[in-house]
Scaffold this motif. Structure first.
Motif, mmCIF file in Angstrom:
data_model
loop_
_atom_site.group_PDB
_atom_site.id
_atom_site.type_symbol
_atom_site.label_atom_id
_atom_site.label_comp_id
_atom_site.label_asym_id
_atom_site.label_seq_id
_atom_site.Cartn_x
_atom_site.Cartn_y
_atom_site.Cartn_z
ATOM 1 N N UNK A 11 42.133 38.588 44.347
ATOM 2 C CA UNK A 11 42.022 37.705 45.392
ATOM 3 C C UNK A 11 40.886 36.815 45.382
ATOM 4 N N UNK A 12 39.668 37.279 44.946
ATOM 5 C CA UNK A 12 38.560 36.289 44.694
ATOM 6 C C UNK A 12 38.852 35.098 43.764
ATOM 7 N N UNK A 13 39.350 35.935 42.203
ATOM 8 C CA UNK A 13 39.531 34.862 41.015
ATOM 9 C C UNK A 13 40.751 34.105 41.622
ATOM 10 N N UNK A 14 41.974 34.625 41.992
ATOM 11 C CA UNK A 14 42.928 33.647 42.325
ATOM 12 C C UNK A 14 42.559 32.555 43.265
ATOM 13 N N UNK A 15 41.730 32.958 44.265
ATOM 14 C CA UNK A 15 41.437 31.817 45.196
ATOM 15 C C UNK A 15 40.826 30.729 44.569
ATOM 16 N N UNK A 16 39.787 31.139 43.576
ATOM 17 C CA UNK A 16 38.763 30.239 42.790
ATOM 18 C C UNK A 16 39.564 29.289 41.953
ATOM 19 N N UNK A 19 41.567 26.576 43.732
ATOM 20 C CA UNK A 19 40.533 25.497 44.175
ATOM 21 C C UNK A 19 40.281 24.583 42.764
ATOM 22 N N UNK A 20 40.166 25.531 41.656
ATOM 23 C CA UNK A 20 39.605 24.793 40.484
ATOM 24 C C UNK A 20 40.402 25.359 39.212
ATOM 25 N N UNK A 21 41.682 24.934 39.050
ATOM 26 C CA UNK A 21 42.613 25.436 37.947
ATOM 27 C C UNK A 21 42.093 25.473 36.520
ATOM 28 N N UNK A 22 41.243 24.607 36.310
ATOM 29 C CA UNK A 22 40.789 24.225 35.001
ATOM 30 C C UNK A 22 39.868 25.465 34.641
ATOM 31 N N UNK A 23 39.222 26.099 35.473
ATOM 32 C CA UNK A 23 38.304 27.131 35.243
ATOM 33 C C UNK A 23 39.016 28.261 34.746
ATOM 34 N N UNK A 24 40.281 28.411 34.774
ATOM 35 C CA UNK A 24 40.962 29.491 34.261
ATOM 36 C C UNK A 24 41.419 29.383 32.611
ATOM 37 N N UNK A 25 41.136 28.231 31.994
ATOM 38 C CA UNK A 25 41.220 27.966 30.700
ATOM 39 C C UNK A 25 39.989 28.248 29.994
#
Length: 176
Positions: A11-16, A19-25
């Motif tokens: 949940x924490x990672x998904x929420x982040x 908010x900031x999709x580019x952080x997943x790359x």
């Protein structure tokens, strides 16, 4: 970790990431294989972990470790189980059984670069791959468990790279 802790982390990672999709790359940890003589390799990760591989004696290996093909099947099975377990935790499901078994059928001629009688190369990749999942959770319907497995396997990175392959960019450095 408990399913509650796993669910909270997801949940924490998904929420982040919402908010900031580019952080997943991100760049994944590299796997660096070093030849160990014969057909044996030692594969190292950036964090210092390693695994050995070898080929069966029938094709010249020492049969001292698992083959790269087996590690690929292990990766597929373990990635699917991990992703399904993550999804189950997110949905608050307490699994009692979760295992995956990957089977494949291959033609060794492909790996050896042998052609058919008509000159076509035999494919080096497996001819068939099957992912068998066994799952159980008390009080959860078979339909819901089947949907959970399908959704989880559908978001498994290893499953996805097999079903939607990417070209491998080959870079060659010749040692002096």
């Amino acid at each position: 970790m408990s399913i509650e802790q796993i669910a909270a982390a997801i949940d924490r990672v998904s929420a982040a990431l919402h908010r900031k999709p580019q952080a997943g790359v991100h760049d994944d940890s590299a796997a660096t294989a070093r030849w160990g003589g014969g057909l044996r390799t030692q594969v190292h990760s950036d964090n210092g972990r390693s695994v050995a591989t070898d080929m069966p004696a029938e094709i010249g290996g020492g049969d001292s470790a698992m083959s790269p093909g087996w590690l690929w099947r292990a990766g597929l099975a373990s990635c699917a189980v991990t992703r399904i377990a993550m999804l189950a935790a997110s949905e608050g499901l307490r699994l009692e059984v979760l295992e995956a078994r990957v089977t494949s059928r291959s033609d060794t001629r492909g790996m050896l670069g042998i052609a058919e009688a008509d000159g076509r190369l035999v494919p080096a990749q497996p001819l068939q791959v099957e992912l068998h999942v066994r799952i159980g959770a008390p009080g959860v319907s078979a339909e819901r468990l089947r949907a959970l497995v399908a959704a989880g396997a559908g978001c498994s990175p290893v499953t996805c790279v097999i079903e939607q392959p990417l070209p491998v960019a080959l870079h060659i450095d010749v040692a002096a």
